[in-house]
Design a protein around this motif. Sequence first.
Motif, short mmCIF file in Angstrom:
data_model
loop_
_atom_site.label_atom_id
_atom_site.label_comp_id
_atom_site.label_asym_id
_atom_site.label_seq_id
_atom_site.Cartn_x
_atom_site.Cartn_y
_atom_site.Cartn_z
N ALA A 33 -0.42 8.06 1.88
CA ALA A 33 0.16 7.30 0.76
C ALA A 33 1.63 7.61 0.57
CB ALA A 33 -0.61 7.61 -0.51
N GLY A 34 2.15 8.58 1.32
CA GLY A 34 3.58 8.91 1.21
C GLY A 34 3.90 9.92 0.13
N ARG A 35 2.89 10.48 -0.54
CA ARG A 35 3.17 11.50 -1.54
C ARG A 35 3.51 12.84 -0.87
NH1 ARG A 35 -1.23 10.68 -6.53
NH2 ARG A 35 -0.68 8.51 -6.92
N LEU A 36 2.78 13.15 0.20
CA LEU A 36 3.01 14.38 0.95
C LEU A 36 3.93 14.06 2.11
CD1 LEU A 36 2.35 17.34 1.69
CD2 LEU A 36 0.28 16.50 2.83
N ARG A 37 5.01 14.84 2.25
CA ARG A 37 5.97 14.52 3.30
C ARG A 37 6.20 15.66 4.27
NH1 ARG A 37 8.32 12.20 -1.22
NH2 ARG A 37 8.18 9.93 -1.25
N THR A 38 5.85 16.88 3.85
CA THR A 38 6.32 18.04 4.62
C THR A 38 5.19 18.73 5.36
OG1 THR A 38 5.99 19.36 2.65
CG2 THR A 38 8.21 18.52 3.05
N PHE A 39 4.10 18.03 5.63
CA PHE A 39 2.92 18.68 6.18
C PHE A 39 2.20 17.66 7.04
CE2 PHE A 39 -1.62 19.82 5.78
CZ PHE A 39 -1.60 21.19 5.98
N GLY A 40 1.77 18.08 8.23
CA GLY A 40 0.91 17.22 9.03
C GLY A 40 1.67 16.11 9.77
N ASP A 41 0.89 15.38 10.55
CA ASP A 41 1.42 14.31 11.39
C ASP A 41 0.91 12.97 10.83
OD1 ASP A 41 2.06 12.46 13.29
OD2 ASP A 41 1.40 13.69 15.00
N ALA A 42 1.85 12.19 10.28
CA ALA A 42 1.46 10.95 9.61
C ALA A 42 0.75 9.99 10.56
CB ALA A 42 2.69 10.27 8.99
N VAL A 58 -3.07 9.81 10.50
CA VAL A 58 -3.81 9.21 9.38
C VAL A 58 -3.45 7.73 9.20
CG1 VAL A 58 -4.15 11.38 8.15
CG2 VAL A 58 -2.06 10.06 7.76
N GLU A 59 -2.78 7.17 10.18
CA GLU A 59 -2.35 5.76 10.11
C GLU A 59 -3.53 4.80 9.98
OE1 GLU A 59 1.83 5.46 12.62
OE2 GLU A 59 -0.08 5.01 13.60
N ASP A 60 -4.66 5.18 10.61
CA ASP A 60 -5.79 4.25 10.66
C ASP A 60 -6.67 4.29 9.41
OD1 ASP A 60 -6.56 6.83 11.16
OD2 ASP A 60 -8.29 6.21 12.40
N LEU A 61 -6.30 5.10 8.44
CA LEU A 61 -7.15 5.20 7.25
C LEU A 61 -7.18 3.87 6.49
CD1 LEU A 61 -6.32 8.69 5.69
CD2 LEU A 61 -8.36 7.99 6.97
N ASP A 62 -8.35 3.51 6.03
CA ASP A 62 -8.55 2.28 5.28
C ASP A 62 -7.71 2.32 4.00
OD1 ASP A 62 -9.72 -0.10 4.37
OD2 ASP A 62 -11.12 1.07 3.16
N GLU A 63 -6.96 1.27 3.75
CA GLU A 63 -6.02 1.28 2.63
C GLU A 63 -6.74 1.44 1.29
OE1 GLU A 63 -3.22 -1.94 2.70
OE2 GLU A 63 -2.56 -1.52 0.67
N ILE A 68 -6.27 4.21 -1.69
CA ILE A 68 -5.99 3.81 -3.08
C ILE A 68 -7.06 4.38 -4.02
CG2 ILE A 68 -5.97 1.82 -4.65
CD1 ILE A 68 -4.58 0.27 -2.33
N ASP A 69 -8.34 4.27 -3.62
CA ASP A 69 -9.42 4.74 -4.49
C ASP A 69 -9.39 6.26 -4.65
OD1 ASP A 69 -10.13 2.16 -4.74
OD2 ASP A 69 -12.00 2.29 -3.58
N LEU A 116 -6.75 8.25 -4.42
CA LEU A 116 -5.63 8.62 -5.29
C LEU A 116 -5.91 8.24 -6.74
CD1 LEU A 116 -2.48 7.85 -3.13
CD2 LEU A 116 -3.48 10.06 -3.69
N ALA A 117 -6.63 7.14 -6.94
CA ALA A 117 -6.97 6.76 -8.31
C ALA A 117 -7.84 7.85 -8.94
CB ALA A 117 -7.71 5.41 -8.31
N TRP A 118 -8.74 8.40 -8.13
CA TRP A 118 -9.58 9.50 -8.63
C TRP A 118 -8.72 10.71 -8.99
CZ3 TRP A 118 -10.55 14.54 -7.10
CH2 TRP A 118 -11.65 15.17 -7.70
N VAL A 119 -7.79 11.06 -8.08
CA VAL A 119 -6.90 12.20 -8.33
C VAL A 119 -6.09 11.97 -9.61
CG1 VAL A 119 -4.85 13.43 -7.51
CG2 VAL A 119 -6.71 12.90 -5.91
N ASP A 120 -5.52 10.76 -9.72
CA ASP A 120 -4.68 10.46 -10.88
C ASP A 120 -5.47 10.55 -12.18
OD1 ASP A 120 -2.69 10.08 -9.08
OD2 ASP A 120 -2.60 7.89 -9.27
N GLU A 121 -6.73 10.09 -12.11
CA GLU A 121 -7.54 10.14 -13.32
C GLU A 121 -7.85 11.59 -13.70
OE1 GLU A 121 -11.35 8.21 -13.20
OE2 GLU A 121 -11.62 8.47 -15.36
N GLN A 122 -8.17 12.42 -12.69
CA GLN A 122 -8.47 13.83 -12.98
C GLN A 122 -7.25 14.54 -13.57
OE1 GLN A 122 -11.59 14.96 -12.78
NE2 GLN A 122 -12.07 12.89 -12.10
N VAL A 123 -6.08 14.27 -12.99
CA VAL A 123 -4.86 14.91 -13.51
C VAL A 123 -4.60 14.43 -14.94
CG1 VAL A 123 -2.35 15.04 -13.23
CG2 VAL A 123 -3.84 15.24 -11.23
N MET A 124 -4.83 13.14 -15.17
CA MET A 124 -4.61 12.59 -16.52
C MET A 124 -5.58 13.23 -17.51
SD MET A 124 -5.73 10.09 -18.84
CE MET A 124 -6.68 8.83 -17.98
#
Lengths: 362, 524
Positions: B369-378, B381-386, B390-391, B393-401
Amino acid sequence: MPKFARVITIGEQELEWLSLGAAVFGAGGGGDPLMGTLMAQQAIRTHGPATMVGLDTLDDDDLILPVAMVGAPTVMVEKFMSGDEGDRIRERIENEIGRKVAALSSAELGGVNGVIPFAWAATSGLPIVDCDLMGRAFPELQMTTAAVAGVDINPVVITDERGNLVSFTTATPKWAETLVRTVVGAMGGEASMCLYPMTVAQAKQAAILNSMSRALEVGRLLHEAEDDPVGALCAAVEGFPLVVGKVTDVNRQTTEGFAKGSATIEGTGADAGRTLRMEFQNENAVLFEGDSVVASVPDIITAVDVHTARPIVTEQLRYGHRVSILALPCDPIWRTDEALAVVGPRTFNYDIDYIPVEELNG
Amino acid sequence: MKTENALRIGVDVGGTNTDAVVIDDAGAVLSKVKVATTPAPIDGIRAALDAVLPDVDTSRITKAMLGTTHPANAIIQRRELDKVGVLRLAAPSSFGVRSGAAWPDDIRNLVLGAAAIIEGGNEYTGQEIAPLDDEAVKRFAGDAIEAGCNAIAVSAAFSPASNDHELRAFELLRAELGPEIAVSLSHQVGSLGLLERENATILNAALLSVATSVVEGFEAALSAHDLEVDAFLTQNDGTLMTAAHAGRFPVLTLGSGPTNSMRGACALAGVNDAVVIDIGGTSADAGILVDGFPRESSAAVEVGGVRTNFRMPDLISIGLGGGTVVRDARAGNGDSLVVGPDSVGYAVATEARCMGGSTLTLSDISLAAGRLRTFGDARLVEDLDESLVIDSLAWVDEQVMIMTERMKSSRDEVPLLAVGGGAHLVSDDIAGVSAVLRPENFAIANAYGACIAEASGTVDRVYSYDTDGRDDCIADARDLAVNAAVRAGADPEEIRITAVTEIPMTYVPGGGCRVMVKAAGPLA
């Protein structure tokens, strides 16, 4: 849910369950069961387990002694009982009435008094009867099904850890409340007591039956629930899940010896857009949505954690808490005009008629 | 007296690393270092000092602060603990729950030597429950020696309000036992709640040998660099004790780790009020800083299975981290996506998809998703279902909220500090948050937090509002707290009241109210 047998052995594990169940029926008050649980567990380690029996295992003429502790939660955590209070009260009652006590019972299922009697039961070897006089927690001594049924509250005996003991003969249960409170203050803010001594035959009319085993079952279920504990709890207590939301405001004040206040709950998920206000006086008293009443005393309004279904007492409510507010129908014994005159909304200064929770939310 | 351009050293001994920083008056970091924590913590402290000091003008250093988890670990691992004689002054009350109730068997057998409940203690009104039984105190001294105890813990009913029985018991025990047997008094350790306060006092007594070795080791390490400085340890609430004081009250340091971390992170970000979320590989911990201090938990805190009532930061923790495992169960039966709660933990560096591993983790999602930039080989993970990304990260965002909401004390917006190796998971846009801050140098937040700690004083007692009036009672409590802060070393000119809490006593005539006040200020 499996029912317990008519004779239940209450050991340390059962006390953990009971204390959880007693908190559910505490309606946000009733005092923290922890100290009572530790006392009862120590008594059980020393004297062996307590026994809980159904009323029908006793003779109609047998004498039952409802017991409780009374006082300020702030004092109870600092100056707790010595363990011989129960025996001292029982001996005095036996001398005054001239009969042996066959069994003890809890005067108040909700909160600390749901577990304390087991300490005295284990110490004395007497069984606890599977019933109580409130089916929940209430703040005053006249708020009992025994008073509604016309059972004499006298003699009321209270004692402290020093061995001071006062036996009251009071004009009315309300007078007992007034006089006991005065003496408890002089004793240092905390005391042990018995009230409404009665026969088994009287208890069959005047007590809420099988309430202790119900609390035990609810506590065990909560302890073991994994998926959807709130749903499991609601099913077990035939409760109504009234709103799921977030506490957005808590207002507290202390007047006339009560912790009064209110909490605002804003609905989330399917309840988004709803705003409810839960008003409490030691226990949760009325749940409003705007000007409409969603639930009120004597039905049991309990806030539980939305994930674990663990009950939350009013002192612990604060902004951001994710809660599910449940209302449990009170025992039918509370729903007569005579009973509502003792525990209805008007006794808590709400000028509203009591409507059962299942009619309001049917 | 304040020295111009004075410098401070802060050292933090954590479970994995020992950090040290040197900062100046303005809070600027002049030097920092991270070394491995050693089995004997003092070796790590020496190594950290050796590495952090060479480029610093050591003659300007006036103070040194130490934050350490060593006493906490001693309890958790049941090692180096003293055997304690436990004396309770409360009879004829309180026999219903004896000392050590609900302790795990292993630590009770290890720590509890002789135990007695004797006449003494007070009511909430200040009256005696019973006069102190002097002879019983003396008899207990003999019993404790016979049982092999090398420390004593004394707890009296309502001693936070009335401490004279504990003080007299101290004198009697000292006369019987001499200064070699240390005596801990509960009113100096904990607040209302006899059982929890007694537990804290027993733990304190059990930690005295550990504390002495930590304090002596710290002072020796400082001496080895010819540093003649005032030495302090940080305590649970983010304030300081002198090293000598810490040697007597080690239990007050047990929760200093998360406190230093939160205070350090906020100071590095330049804020006083913020929610702090620390995301590691496995879990996310959230707390809140109010006026520069962590909000304290109202619930009892367990240390090594023992229930206590220290003032500890109010933290919530959930299974959300860079290594948290993501399972896509949507394809099969239409069931939803499952995130966590399990994690690959440290192995994220080899197990995660973006590192060539086979486990889908939140780090992979964040990278895609472009949040992490300094770790791993992008590209991995290119083939990950969009929609999966999204879902998740929505879970992560909700937990943080939700964590942020649970920490906030009102609907007002507050800044959110995201720290830790998994901080990239935190979105820049969270409902109810004014700004998401990501301070630099947060890796040394603990040691920095130790460096900036202040001195404080607290009071926790029961007043009668009907007799003395609420205003006078609160004023008295404030005075007592300020005086305590001055005694702890705070600059009287700069002390401020940081918290006032009132808990009215129901069912008791006389308008009884428990009042807790805390005052804090920078060191004089």
